[in-house]
Design an enzyme around this catalytic site. Structure first.
Site, PDB file in Angstrom:
ATOM      1  N   ASP A  91     -13.291  59.104   5.353  1.00  0.00           N
ATOM      2  CA  ASP A  91     -12.946  58.985   6.769  1.00  0.00           C
ATOM      3  C   ASP A  91     -14.075  58.231   7.473  1.00  0.00           C
ATOM      4  O   ASP A  91     -15.101  57.907   6.864  1.00  0.00           O
ATOM      5  CB  ASP A  91     -12.654  60.353   7.390  1.00  0.00           C
ATOM      6  CG  ASP A  91     -13.873  61.262   7.399  1.00  0.00           C
ATOM      7  OD1 ASP A  91     -14.968  60.813   6.989  1.00  0.00           O
ATOM      8  OD2 ASP A  91     -13.738  62.421   7.811  1.00  0.00           O
ATOM      9  N   ASP A 266      -3.956  64.782   4.039  1.00  0.00           N
ATOM     10  CA  ASP A 266      -5.158  65.546   3.712  1.00  0.00           C
ATOM     11  C   ASP A 266      -5.189  66.742   4.626  1.00  0.00           C
ATOM     12  O   ASP A 266      -4.662  66.687   5.743  1.00  0.00           O
ATOM     13  CB  ASP A 266      -6.426  64.719   3.967  1.00  0.00           C
ATOM     14  CG  ASP A 266      -6.738  64.639   5.456  1.00  0.00           C
ATOM     15  OD1 ASP A 266      -6.044  63.894   6.169  1.00  0.00           O
ATOM     16  OD2 ASP A 266      -7.636  65.355   5.915  1.00  0.00           O
ATOM     17  N   CYS A 304       4.430  81.230 -10.134  1.00  0.00           N
ATOM     18  CA  CYS A 304       3.400  80.184 -10.214  1.00  0.00           C
ATOM     19  C   CYS A 304       2.856  80.101 -11.635  1.00  0.00           C
ATOM     20  O   CYS A 304       2.626  81.121 -12.284  1.00  0.00           O
ATOM     21  CB  CYS A 304       2.265  80.497  -9.232  1.00  0.00           C
ATOM     22  SG  CYS A 304       0.943  79.270  -9.259  1.00  0.00           S
ATOM     23  N   CYS A 306      -0.059  78.485 -12.446  1.00  0.00           N
ATOM     24  CA  CYS A 306      -1.470  78.084 -12.436  1.00  0.00           C
ATOM     25  C   CYS A 306      -2.311  79.017 -13.312  1.00  0.00           C
ATOM     26  O   CYS A 306      -1.893  80.126 -13.663  1.00  0.00           O
ATOM     27  CB  CYS A 306      -2.010  78.018 -11.012  1.00  0.00           C
ATOM     28  SG  CYS A 306      -2.583  79.585 -10.340  1.00  0.00           S
ATOM     29  N   CYS A 309      -2.742  82.574 -11.803  1.00  0.00           N
ATOM     30  CA  CYS A 309      -1.573  83.456 -11.875  1.00  0.00           C
ATOM     31  C   CYS A 309      -1.226  83.829 -13.317  1.00  0.00           C
ATOM     32  O   CYS A 309      -0.659  84.893 -13.557  1.00  0.00           O
ATOM     33  CB  CYS A 309      -0.375  82.806 -11.179  1.00  0.00           C
ATOM     34  SG  CYS A 309      -0.587  82.758  -9.390  1.00  0.00           S
ATOM     35  N   HIS A 335      -5.477  78.262  -7.369  1.00  0.00           N
ATOM     36  CA  HIS A 335      -4.079  78.613  -7.053  1.00  0.00           C
ATOM     37  C   HIS A 335      -3.557  77.801  -5.860  1.00  0.00           C
ATOM     38  O   HIS A 335      -2.493  77.184  -5.939  1.00  0.00           O
ATOM     39  CB  HIS A 335      -3.943  80.108  -6.778  1.00  0.00           C
ATOM     40  CG  HIS A 335      -2.612  80.450  -6.195  1.00  0.00           C
ATOM     41  ND1 HIS A 335      -1.472  80.563  -6.962  1.00  0.00           N
ATOM     42  CD2 HIS A 335      -2.206  80.605  -4.912  1.00  0.00           C
ATOM     43  CE1 HIS A 335      -0.432  80.796  -6.178  1.00  0.00           C
ATOM     44  NE2 HIS A 335      -0.849  80.827  -4.922  1.00  0.00           N
TER      45      HIS A 335
HETATM   46 ZN   LIG Z   1      -0.995  80.483  -9.009  1.00  0.00          ZN
END
Ligand SMILES: [Zn+2]
Length: 375
Positions: A91, A266, A304, A306, A309, A335
């Site tokens: 930026d 963003d 989820c 990930c 998880c 996560h």
């Molecule tokens: Zn997760």
């Protein structure tokens, strides 16, 4: 290398594209995790790559104060300094100066402010911002703009927008003085006023930009106002350039903006919220600090996939957060970023397959339902 933008599929106003820079390509719509100090807090670059991040945003304002661009230039640029081989957007520093710095003075030349680190007076002009972003060697640099506050009167928004356009002209001239390492984006301002937004876009289009950003949103305006500005402005923006909506936002805000033709996003929300125990789920969000999670053996979200998880219970994450263990911030960040980056993958697939409106309708209905039932 100046970034190239290719559109691969469209669905309504939404686009599925590819932004190609010297450090690789970014599939759009894309979300850029924020690496304020040259690090996405708590994540290694390899973890970010594994999560599917293809580009990060770094904050020129913070890096100019610490460690200073000379230290980063010594490494040959920000990519090597932070060990991130993929694209980086920087930026201009303007937004942080306007929102964080105390004792700032805005003149036609630029902004002067007291460093929050050591109290020294610092100057930030469009030319200074370009010099710093060139030293960082980012793939995408942003023009310095005057951030219009919300709310603002028509007169205030016009004066601020017109200053931004003069600064955009100076940014453009300075950035292109010699062969730059990347491309420069101009920023449309104009507050909540459709005619000022159009005037700002027309002023910018007198020059050739690698992309265009919509600034001055996500500053506290109601959601309907933001969507109204986007619906008026985005159809006027050149179709062959990437469009970046700065600072937005919640998952549902991103979906709504993608539907209106935005390509890049963003926001600090996924990473900052993660460190505060605020975790997104497929049906809304939870706060891991709530007592209800103490004895909960289930994951944050059973749907989820990930790392967090797959391996850790809410009970354990709550324990880590309570003991302020560093691993808690790391697992929560993995996560939340997974949720955002998976959403972007799902949006790209939906556009490519021409089913964005049904995907978005289902997603937004689920979020609205969830907003009424927070754990
Ligand atoms: Zn997760």
């Amino acid at each position: 290398m100046r970034p190239i933008f290719e559109i691969q599929a469209t669905d309504g106003a939404a686009r599925n594209g590819r932004l190609i820079s010297a450090h690789g390509s970014v599939d759009t719509p894309a979300f850029m995790p924020i690496g304020t100090y040259g690090t996405v807090k708590a994540m290694t670059p390899e973890e970010l790559t594994d999560l599917g991040a293809q580009i990060v945003l770094a904050n020129t304002f913070h890096l100019m104060l610490r460690p200073g661009t000379a230290v980063i230039a010594l490494h040959g640029g920000l990519h090597r300094f932070m060990h991130w081989p993929h694209p980086i957007l920087t930026d201009s520093g303007g937004f942080q100066v306007f929102s964080l710095a105390s004792l700032r003075t805005i003149t036609e030349e630029g902004v002067r402010f007291r460093s929050p680190v050591d109290g020294a007076e610092v100057r930030l002009t469009p030319e200074d911002s370009m010099d710093m972003q060139l030293a960082l060697r980012s793939d995408i640099a942003m023009a310095l703009d005057d951030c219009t506050p919300f709310p603002a009167t028509e007169k205030e928004a016009r004066a601020s927008m017109e200053r931004s356009m003069r600064w955009a002209t100076r940014s453009h001239a300075h950035y292109h003085q010699s062969e730059p390492p990347g491309g420069l984006f101009g920023i449309v301002q104009g507050g909540m006023f459709a005619s000022l937004r159009t005037a700002s876009l027309e002023a910018l289009l007198q020059r050739d930009w690698s992309g265009l950003a919509v600034g001055g949103l996500a500053v506290g305006e109601p959601e309907e106002e933001r969507l109204r500005v986007l619906e008026g402005l985005v159809p006027q923006m050149p179709a062959d350039r990437p469009r970046y909506l700065m600072g937005v936002g919640r998952p549902e805000d991103i979906v709504a903006a993608v539907q209106r033709g935005i390509d890049l996003f963003d926001c600090v929300i996924p990473t900052r919220h993660a460190r505060n125990g605020h975790l997104f789920t497929s049906t809304g969000f939870i706060n891991i600090r709530n007592a209800s999670h103490q004895m909960d053996l289930g994951p944050i979200d059973p749907l989820c996939s990930c790392y967090t998880c797959r391996n850790f219970s809410r009970s354990y994450l709550k324990h880590l957060d309570r003991c302020k263990e560093i691993l808690g911030a790391r697992l929560n960040t993995i996560h939340n970023l997974h949720v955002y980056l998976s959403l972007m993958r799902a949006l790209r697939a939906a556009i490519a397959e021409g089913r964005l409106s049904s995907f978005a309708a289902g997603y937004l209905a689920q979020r609205r339902e969830a907003a009424g039932a927070v754990a």
